[in-house]
Design a protein around this motif. Structure first.
Motif, PDB file in Angstrom:
ATOM      1  N   ALA A 164       0.823  -1.207   0.000  1.00 65.84           N
ATOM      2  CA  ALA A 164       0.000   0.000   0.000  1.00 65.84           C
ATOM      3  C   ALA A 164       0.859   1.258   0.000  1.00 65.84           C
ATOM      4  CB  ALA A 164      -0.911  -0.006   1.223  1.00 65.84           C
ATOM      5  N   ASP A 165       0.398   2.263  -0.762  1.00 72.76           N
ATOM      6  CA  ASP A 165       1.040   3.575  -0.721  1.00 72.76           C
ATOM      7  C   ASP A 165       0.525   4.380   0.462  1.00 72.76           C
ATOM      8  OD1 ASP A 165       2.443   3.563  -3.358  1.00 72.76           O
ATOM      9  OD2 ASP A 165       0.404   3.276  -4.084  1.00 72.76           O
ATOM     10  N   ALA A 166      -0.720   4.114   0.842  1.00 77.37           N
ATOM     11  CA  ALA A 166      -1.356   4.947   1.864  1.00 77.37           C
ATOM     12  C   ALA A 166      -2.202   4.074   2.783  1.00 77.37           C
ATOM     13  CB  ALA A 166      -2.236   6.002   1.203  1.00 77.37           C
ATOM     14  N   THR A 167      -2.158   4.369   4.055  1.00 78.44           N
ATOM     15  CA  THR A 167      -2.927   3.617   5.039  1.00 78.44           C
ATOM     16  C   THR A 167      -3.944   4.525   5.722  1.00 78.44           C
ATOM     17  OG1 THR A 167      -1.214   1.966   5.490  1.00 78.44           O
ATOM     18  CG2 THR A 167      -2.738   2.459   7.285  1.00 78.44           C
TER      19      THR A 167
ATOM     20  N   ASP B  36      -1.649   7.352   7.945  1.00 79.23           N
ATOM     21  CA  ASP B  36      -0.306   7.913   7.845  1.00 79.23           C
ATOM     22  C   ASP B  36      -0.312   9.386   8.238  1.00 79.23           C
ATOM     23  OD1 ASP B  36       0.507   5.471   6.887  1.00 79.23           O
ATOM     24  OD2 ASP B  36       0.182   6.027   4.797  1.00 79.23           O
TER      25      ASP B  36
ATOM     26  N   GLY C 294       0.050  13.211   1.448  1.00 80.03           N
ATOM     27  CA  GLY C 294       1.165  12.289   1.301  1.00 80.03           C
ATOM     28  C   GLY C 294       1.666  12.067  -0.122  1.00 80.03           C
ATOM     29  N   TRP C 295       0.835  12.330  -1.108  1.00 80.71           N
ATOM     30  CA  TRP C 295       1.214  11.950  -2.466  1.00 80.71           C
ATOM     31  C   TRP C 295       2.197  12.953  -3.067  1.00 80.71           C
ATOM     32  CZ3 TRP C 295       0.887   7.400  -4.434  1.00 80.71           C
ATOM     33  CH2 TRP C 295       1.055   7.206  -5.806  1.00 80.71           C
ATOM     34  N   ARG C 296       3.284  12.450  -3.646  1.00 79.16           N
ATOM     35  CA  ARG C 296       4.299  13.350  -4.196  1.00 79.16           C
ATOM     36  C   ARG C 296       4.620  13.070  -5.663  1.00 79.16           C
ATOM     37  NH1 ARG C 296       3.245  15.573  -0.345  1.00 79.16           N
ATOM     38  NH2 ARG C 296       4.502  16.324   1.396  1.00 79.16           N
ATOM     39  N   ARG C 297       4.098  11.971  -6.206  1.00 80.04           N
ATOM     40  CA  ARG C 297       4.514  11.592  -7.565  1.00 80.04           C
ATOM     41  C   ARG C 297       3.957  12.557  -8.599  1.00 80.04           C
ATOM     42  NH1 ARG C 297       3.462   5.640  -8.049  1.00 80.04           N
ATOM     43  NH2 ARG C 297       4.750   5.844  -6.191  1.00 80.04           N
TER      44      ARG C 297
ATOM     45  N   ILE D  89       3.471  23.426  -3.093  1.00 74.09           N
ATOM     46  CA  ILE D  89       4.662  23.924  -2.391  1.00 74.09           C
ATOM     47  C   ILE D  89       5.641  22.782  -2.119  1.00 74.09           C
ATOM     48  CG2 ILE D  89       5.472  24.887  -0.192  1.00 74.09           C
ATOM     49  CD1 ILE D  89       3.052  26.731  -0.258  1.00 74.09           C
ATOM     50  N   ALA D  90       5.103  21.646  -1.714  1.00 78.53           N
ATOM     51  CA  ALA D  90       5.981  20.517  -1.379  1.00 78.53           C
ATOM     52  C   ALA D  90       6.751  20.011  -2.603  1.00 78.53           C
ATOM     53  CB  ALA D  90       5.157  19.385  -0.766  1.00 78.53           C
ATOM     54  N   LEU D  91       6.205  20.210  -3.799  1.00 77.27           N
ATOM     55  CA  LEU D  91       6.893  19.723  -4.998  1.00 77.27           C
ATOM     56  C   LEU D  91       8.011  20.656  -5.435  1.00 77.27           C
ATOM     57  CD1 LEU D  91       3.960  18.325  -7.169  1.00 77.27           C
ATOM     58  CD2 LEU D  91       5.699  17.052  -5.919  1.00 77.27           C
TER      59      LEU D  91
ATOM     60  N   ASP E 224       3.603  -3.046   3.882  1.00 81.95           N
ATOM     61  CA  ASP E 224       2.522  -2.186   4.394  1.00 81.95           C
ATOM     62  C   ASP E 224       2.888  -1.619   5.753  1.00 81.95           C
ATOM     63  OD1 ASP E 224       0.946  -2.741   2.240  1.00 81.95           O
ATOM     64  OD2 ASP E 224      -0.345  -4.184   3.275  1.00 81.95           O
TER      65      ASP E 224
ATOM     66  N   ILE F 296       6.138   0.600   5.900  1.00 81.00           N
ATOM     67  CA  ILE F 296       5.931   1.948   5.359  1.00 81.00           C
ATOM     68  C   ILE F 296       5.095   2.786   6.327  1.00 81.00           C
ATOM     69  CG2 ILE F 296       4.753   3.219   3.515  1.00 81.00           C
ATOM     70  CD1 ILE F 296       5.683   0.891   1.627  1.00 81.00           C
ATOM     71  N   SER F 297       4.043   2.187   6.895  1.00 85.41           N
ATOM     72  CA  SER F 297       3.196   2.947   7.830  1.00 85.41           C
ATOM     73  C   SER F 297       3.975   3.370   9.069  1.00 85.41           C
ATOM     74  CB  SER F 297       1.988   2.115   8.268  1.00 85.41           C
ATOM     75  OG  SER F 297       0.998   2.169   7.285  1.00 85.41           O
TER      76      SER F 297
ATOM     77  N   ARG G  25       6.448   6.079   8.215  1.00 83.39           N
ATOM     78  CA  ARG G  25       5.782   7.384   8.100  1.00 83.39           C
ATOM     79  C   ARG G  25       5.471   7.952   9.476  1.00 83.39           C
ATOM     80  NH1 ARG G  25       3.857   8.983   2.769  1.00 83.39           N
ATOM     81  NH2 ARG G  25       2.997   7.231   1.622  1.00 83.39           N
TER      82      ARG G  25
ATOM     83  N   LEU H 146       7.541   4.455  -4.763  1.00 87.14           N
ATOM     84  CA  LEU H 146       7.210   5.290  -3.605  1.00 87.14           C
ATOM     85  C   LEU H 146       8.481   5.859  -2.977  1.00 87.14           C
ATOM     86  CD1 LEU H 146       4.895   6.221  -1.642  1.00 87.14           C
ATOM     87  CD2 LEU H 146       5.488   4.244  -0.243  1.00 87.14           C
TER      88      LEU H 146
ATOM     89  N   ASP I 291       9.818   8.674  -4.945  1.00 85.77           N
ATOM     90  CA  ASP I 291       9.032   9.883  -4.622  1.00 85.77           C
ATOM     91  C   ASP I 291       9.557  10.526  -3.346  1.00 85.77           C
ATOM     92  OD1 ASP I 291       7.392   9.196  -6.721  1.00 85.77           O
ATOM     93  OD2 ASP I 291       5.741   8.468  -5.475  1.00 85.77           O
ATOM     94  N   MET I 292       9.814   9.669  -2.349  1.00 85.16           N
ATOM     95  CA  MET I 292      10.209  10.188  -1.035  1.00 85.16           C
ATOM     96  C   MET I 292      11.601  10.820  -1.086  1.00 85.16           C
ATOM     97  SD  MET I 292       7.680   9.868   0.940  1.00 85.16           S
ATOM     98  CE  MET I 292       6.458   9.924  -0.357  1.00 85.16           C
TER      99      MET I 292
ATOM    100  N   VAL J 165      13.705  18.321  -2.152  1.00 86.84           N
ATOM    101  CA  VAL J 165      13.016  19.612  -2.176  1.00 86.84           C
ATOM    102  C   VAL J 165      12.903  20.180  -0.764  1.00 86.84           C
ATOM    103  CG1 VAL J 165      10.830  20.766  -2.677  1.00 86.84           C
ATOM    104  CG2 VAL J 165      11.691  19.017  -4.235  1.00 86.84           C
TER     105      VAL J 165
ATOM    106  N   GLN K 166      14.325  23.694   0.769  1.00 86.87           N
ATOM    107  CA  GLN K 166      13.451  24.690   1.388  1.00 86.87           C
ATOM    108  C   GLN K 166      13.904  25.008   2.811  1.00 86.87           C
ATOM    109  OE1 GLN K 166       9.648  22.777   0.729  1.00 86.87           O
ATOM    110  NE2 GLN K 166       9.311  23.857  -1.194  1.00 86.87           N
TER     111      GLN K 166
ATOM    112  N   TRP L 183      -0.057  -0.925  11.863  1.00 83.54           N
ATOM    113  CA  TRP L 183      -0.819   0.095  11.132  1.00 83.54           C
ATOM    114  C   TRP L 183      -0.270   1.492  11.422  1.00 83.54           C
ATOM    115  CZ3 TRP L 183      -5.089  -0.707   7.835  1.00 83.54           C
ATOM    116  CH2 TRP L 183      -5.415  -2.061   7.638  1.00 83.54           C
TER     117      TRP L 183
END
Lengths: 288, 341
Positions: free
Chosen positions: A42-45, A67, A96-99, A245-247, B26, B29-30, B33, B57, B60-61, B67, B71, B300
């Protein structure tokens, strides 16, 4: 967590856990037609949980976590568990999404080109997209539109459409009831009912499309169309983006390119029919 | 295998990422984060064989962290431009300092606020200069504001009205009312310059501050990240300077922080495999409680062991102020509706 499911919407794989069964059952029904890859991490929980153990049974109230959390956010009653899940999913993506660059916007597509509708709650962007999606358009999403910083293409995020208040009756009249979720009456956001996107929209959710039109709808008032400049569209979209802003530089480049390449208009419309007519008219001119 | 255990093992390099099942990710990553360690993990596993979605992912991170670092350094430059004309020198602390010095622990590290240290006698002038340059108070509550000014080691937080970024202006590294009083003058006096002309704490002080922040001051919330900082800092410093551990001992003793620094070192050894010299390589039964607190996350990303958390929360306040003052403080906060955890 005791009850759980996995949902893929566009490029995002969600894992959703809950202390209660009903929200997960409702999600499973809404998202039954979505592609399923149970082995994909999962990318997001999202977590729907009781703040105190006894609150699972005694006046159960659903806290939204995962998250990312909103500190001090008020819990929802269990009857609105589906709304809590929706809010939790939105929150994870928004923060959370950055892509991709995230725009708080709905979108529809035809012939590989997209119309992006950006506006606040109540602008009618969800309703317009939902209704167009019942015609010869592909619904890309009612809440977020993703823009790929590399290619400049728009990507779909076709979660179940969140219909609100008057829009509910308007859509109910046109679609198979099997595509509608339960009516959630009297939520903090008004009455809500979810619409499952058409199967073809879900099947095409990974296909990128080139933005053709940027619209900033406003529900109410006489029909009106006003062309706006790149600068104004840029500023409006920075406000509509949750991760601009985050990008950093990539966000700036993506947004600059979007407003340079895509004609932008504000539109006002008194009812959905005239709103759809305006979109079709501007579309014909834009792709000519 | 617990998710938090897997995360710690991956960071420590004890576990092969390729051996994790797709669904094990899962939880990893949780938890990462929740502990603000996902960017760090993404850097740590830069060359590992990963499932495609995880690799995407993590890319991306890493991009997001690049960035964010830029900043954060820009924010430091904004502070420099606000303070330099008034002749006020400051020392960068924590995340921004690690980034400014390009230390290994900076790779992928999340940076929250800008933390700076100014000498006590410059504090009022620094506050004025920042206010003129656009930073504004955020604590509207008069009690909170007075509490910061009378008892804390930093000014009430300021946020820049245009950039929406927070600055914490410290005059020392532990609350004024804390049982331990580090030598703030020495912290500023022995600060070192980066090639870009920014000031950071000298290596031993940096390690002392990291340990003080984690063990002496905090309730160990976010402790895994702070402990990772500590692990990377001391490992790196010891590799560059054979006498580092001896100097760290002396310096920690001077600040009254030898207990915190030694405990941080033992915890870093136990969790991340930090190599300690013989004088440091001890065992204390109480460490086990700290370790349990650091690992109190479920698969979780949720917090577990509320009683232990509560105990550490109380402990942090107990160390921060004398009992009578603590009672008064808790009473006031309770009446205002603040209920911890």
């Amino acid at each position: 967590m005791r009850h759980r499911t996995r949902i893929a919407v566009g490029p995002v794989q969600f894992r959703i856990g809950s202390d209660w069964a009903p929200p997960i059952a409702a999600l499973k029904r809404l998202y039954a037609g979505y592609p399923r890859d149970t082995d994909r991490p999962a990318d997001a929980t999202v977590r729907l949980f009781a703040a105190r153990p006894w609150r699972r049974w005694l006046r159960p109230s659903v806290h939204i976590g995962g998250d990312f959390i909103v500190p001090d956010a008020l819990p929802l009653p269990l009857s609105m568990g589906l709304l809590a899940a929706e809010m939790g999913m939105n929150l994870q993506v928004a923060l959370g999404w950055r892509r991709h660059m995230l725009l708080h916007a709905s979108a529809v597509a035809k012939d590989g080109r997209a119309v992006i509708l950006s506006g606040e709650s109540g602008s009618g962007k969800s309703t317009l997209a939902a209704l167009l999606g019942e015609g010869d358009w592909r619904l890309m999403g009612d809440e977020f539109t993703l823009v790929d910083p590399g290619s400049g293409d728009a990507l779909a995020f076709p979660r179940a459409v969140s219909l609100k208040n008057e829009a509910i009756a308007e859509v109910e009249a046109r679609v198979d009831p099997a595509r509608l979720g339960p009516l959630l009456a009297g939520t903090p956001k008004g009455d809500i009912r979810h619409l499952i996107p058409r199967a073809d929209a879900i099947a095409a959710m990974h296909e990128p499309v080139r933005p053709a039109l940027l619209l900033f709808p406003r529900f109410g008032g006489e029909p009106a169309i006003e062309r706006i400049g790149e600068g104004e569209a840029f500023v409006r979209l920075t406000e509509a983006s949750t991760n601009y802003i985050a990008l950093g530089e990539a966000g700036f480049a993506a947004l600059t390119r979007l407003v340079r390449d895509t004609p932008a208009f504000t539109i006002s419309y008194p009812d959905s029919a005239s709103g759809m007519t305006i979109v079709e008219q501007l579309w014909t001119e834009a792709v000519r | 295998m617990s998710a938090v255990g897997a995360l710690v093992d991956l960071l420590a390099g004890r576990r092969d990422a390729a051996a994790l099942g797709p669904r094990d990710w899962d939880g990893v990553i949780s938890v990462a984060r929740a502990e603000a360690l996902l960017g760090t993990l993404a850097h740590r596993l830069n060359d590992a064989r990963l499932p495609a979605p995880v690799a995407l992912l993590f890319a991306d991170m890493r991009a997001a962290a690049t960035v964010a670092t830029r900043q954060a350094l820009w924010e430091a430059e904004m502070a420099r431009r606000a303070l330099a004309p008034h002749g006020i020198e400051f020392v960068l602390l924590k995340g921004t300092a690690y980034a400014a010095a390009n230390l290994p622990c900076a790779a992928g590290r999340q940076i929250g606020d800008l933390d700076i240290l100014v000498p006590w006698h410059d504090l009022a002038r620094a506050e004025n200069a920042l206010r003129v340059a656009g930073w504004e108070w955020v604590k509207e509550d008069a009690y909170d504001d007075a509490y910061y000014r009378d008892h804390m080691h930093e000014l009430p937080p300021l946020i820049h009205r245009e950039r929406d970024r927070m600055i914490d202006v410290h005059h020392t590294i532990l609350p004024r009312t804390h049982r331990i009083t580090p030598d703030a003058l020495a912290l500023v006096g022995d600060a070192v310059r980066t090639p870009d002309g920014l000031s950071i704490l000298c290596p031993t002080d940096m390690a002392c501050h990291c340990a003080a922040h984690m063990i002496a001051d905090g309730d160990l919330q976010g402790g895994l990240r702070n402990l990772w900082d500590f692990h990377r800092l001391v490992t790196d410093f010891a590799a560059a300077d054979r006498g580092f551990w001896g100097k760290l001992d002396e310096r920690a003793e001077m600040h009254g922080l030898e207990g915190s620094v030694h405990r941080a070192a033992r915890l870093a050894r136990d969790l991340y495999g930090t190599k300690l010299p013989s004088g440091w390589n001890r065992h204390r039964p109480r460490d086990e409680r700290y370790q349990r607190r650091l690992l109190a996350r479920d698969g979780w990303g949720g917090a577990t062991d509320p009683l232990l958390q509560q105990a550490f929360y109380i402990r942090s306040h107990w160390l921060r102020m004398p009992p009578l003052m603590l009672a008064r403080h808790l009473w006031t906060k309770w009446r205002k509706g603040h209920h911890p955890i």
